[in-house]
Design a protein around this motif. Structure first.
Motif, PDB file in Angstrom:
ATOM      1  N   ALA A 175       0.835  -1.206   0.000  1.00 48.61           N
ATOM      2  CA  ALA A 175       0.000   0.000   0.000  1.00 48.61           C
ATOM      3  C   ALA A 175       0.868   1.255   0.000  1.00 48.61           C
ATOM      4  O   ALA A 175       0.581   2.223  -0.720  1.00 48.61           O
ATOM      5  N   THR A 176       1.935   1.253   0.782  1.00 49.34           N
ATOM      6  CA  THR A 176       2.848   2.399   0.830  1.00 49.34           C
ATOM      7  C   THR A 176       3.517   2.603  -0.523  1.00 49.34           C
ATOM      8  O   THR A 176       3.598   3.735  -1.020  1.00 49.34           O
ATOM      9  N   GLN A 177       3.970   1.514  -1.129  1.00 51.76           N
ATOM     10  CA  GLN A 177       4.627   1.601  -2.439  1.00 51.76           C
ATOM     11  C   GLN A 177       3.663   2.150  -3.492  1.00 51.76           C
ATOM     12  O   GLN A 177       4.021   3.022  -4.284  1.00 51.76           O
ATOM     13  N   LEU A 178       2.426   1.654  -3.510  1.00 54.48           N
ATOM     14  CA  LEU A 178       1.439   2.130  -4.487  1.00 54.48           C
ATOM     15  C   LEU A 178       1.108   3.601  -4.273  1.00 54.48           C
ATOM     16  O   LEU A 178       0.933   4.356  -5.233  1.00 54.48           O
ATOM     17  N   GLU A 206       1.706   9.258  -5.998  1.00 58.01           N
ATOM     18  CA  GLU A 206       2.173  10.622  -5.716  1.00 58.01           C
ATOM     19  C   GLU A 206       3.181  11.081  -6.757  1.00 58.01           C
ATOM     20  O   GLU A 206       3.128  12.221  -7.232  1.00 58.01           O
ATOM     21  N   ASP A 207       4.124  10.210  -7.110  1.00 62.17           N
ATOM     22  CA  ASP A 207       5.140  10.560  -8.108  1.00 62.17           C
ATOM     23  C   ASP A 207       4.519  10.830  -9.476  1.00 62.17           C
ATOM     24  O   ASP A 207       4.889  11.787 -10.157  1.00 62.17           O
ATOM     25  N   ARG A 219      -4.444   8.774  -9.949  1.00 67.15           N
ATOM     26  CA  ARG A 219      -4.794   7.366  -9.736  1.00 67.15           C
ATOM     27  C   ARG A 219      -6.207   7.302  -9.188  1.00 67.15           C
ATOM     28  O   ARG A 219      -6.552   8.002  -8.235  1.00 67.15           O
ATOM     29  N   ILE A 220      -7.046   6.474  -9.775  1.00 66.76           N
ATOM     30  CA  ILE A 220      -8.424   6.287  -9.328  1.00 66.76           C
ATOM     31  C   ILE A 220      -8.426   5.131  -8.343  1.00 66.76           C
ATOM     32  O   ILE A 220      -8.039   4.023  -8.688  1.00 66.76           O
ATOM     33  N   THR A 221      -8.866   5.393  -7.131  1.00 68.65           N
ATOM     34  CA  THR A 221      -8.803   4.364  -6.089  1.00 68.65           C
ATOM     35  C   THR A 221     -10.085   3.545  -6.031  1.00 68.65           C
ATOM     36  O   THR A 221     -11.168   4.037  -6.358  1.00 68.65           O
ATOM     37  N   GLY A 222      -9.935   2.308  -5.597  1.00 66.58           N
ATOM     38  CA  GLY A 222     -11.082   1.432  -5.367  1.00 66.58           C
ATOM     39  C   GLY A 222     -11.951   1.265  -6.591  1.00 66.58           C
ATOM     40  O   GLY A 222     -11.468   1.081  -7.702  1.00 66.58           O
ATOM     41  N   TRP A 259       4.860   6.440 -18.371  1.00 64.85           N
ATOM     42  CA  TRP A 259       5.352   5.172 -17.824  1.00 64.85           C
ATOM     43  C   TRP A 259       5.217   5.170 -16.311  1.00 64.85           C
ATOM     44  O   TRP A 259       5.614   6.128 -15.649  1.00 64.85           O
ATOM     45  N   VAL A 260       4.606   4.109 -15.792  1.00 62.71           N
ATOM     46  CA  VAL A 260       4.423   3.958 -14.347  1.00 62.71           C
ATOM     47  C   VAL A 260       4.774   2.533 -13.947  1.00 62.71           C
ATOM     48  O   VAL A 260       4.825   1.642 -14.785  1.00 62.71           O
ATOM     49  N   ARG A 261       4.995   2.348 -12.653  1.00 66.36           N
ATOM     50  CA  ARG A 261       5.149   0.999 -12.116  1.00 66.36           C
ATOM     51  C   ARG A 261       3.773   0.531 -11.681  1.00 66.36           C
ATOM     52  O   ARG A 261       3.057   1.236 -10.980  1.00 66.36           O
ATOM     53  N   GLU A 262       3.387  -0.647 -12.122  1.00 66.25           N
ATOM     54  CA  GLU A 262       2.056  -1.203 -11.859  1.00 66.25           C
ATOM     55  C   GLU A 262       2.222  -2.529 -11.114  1.00 66.25           C
ATOM     56  O   GLU A 262       3.123  -3.302 -11.422  1.00 66.25           O
ATOM     57  N   LEU A 263       1.360  -2.776 -10.149  1.00 64.91           N
ATOM     58  CA  LEU A 263       1.414  -4.029  -9.405  1.00 64.91           C
ATOM     59  C   LEU A 263       0.726  -5.118 -10.211  1.00 64.91           C
ATOM     60  O   LEU A 263      -0.430  -4.996 -10.592  1.00 64.91           O
TER      61      LEU A 263
END
Length: 130
Positions: free
Chosen positions: A13-16, A21-22, A31-34, A94-98
């Motif tokens: 959760a912290t990483q996401l 934020e970045d 980022r759209i949550t939930g 470009w983003v990091r995605e889980l």
């Protein structure tokens, strides 16, 4: 005295949150949550909006959904596989995605670019069948 424990879920959760934020700070991508995103179906498959462009490209606030590489492939070809837009009007972000494999780099494409690609693929398929 006990020290607070940090779970794997807390770390993820912290990483996401840091990624979100970045991306907001660097690209004005929200980022759209939930389940707060829209369902989008410009092509073969409906996908959930998870990212939105909040940039002014010269015509006011964009507000377009941004699709990941996997979502774009699902929308255009109806299944997940390697996907690249030929000439997008907007530069991909470009983003990091889980993913199931961990955090991976993926591109975010504007909905209009993906829709344009879908129309080109659809027209090509119609040409092949006639």
């Amino acid at each position: 005295m006990s020290t607070p424990t940090v779970t794997l879920n807390d770390l993820i959760a912290t990483q996401l949150s840091e990624i979100a934020e970045d991306v907001w700070k660097d690209h004005s991508v929200l980022r759209i949550t939930g389940d707060n995103g829209r369902m989008i179906q410009p092509g073969e498959v409906a996908v959930m909006e998870r990212w939105r462009c909040e940039v002014d490209h010269g015509f006011g606030l964009c507000g377009q959904p941004l699709l990941t590489t996997e979502q774009a492939a699902l929308v255009v070809v109806g299944r997940s596989w390697d996907f690249a837009l030929e000439k997008p009007a907007h530069e991909p972000v470009w983003v990091r995605e889980l993913t199931a494999e961990g955090l991976e780099e993926t591109a975010l494409f504007h909905l209009t670019d993906v829709t344009r690609e879908f129309e080109q693929v659809r027209k090509a398929r119609l040409t092949w069948t006639t």
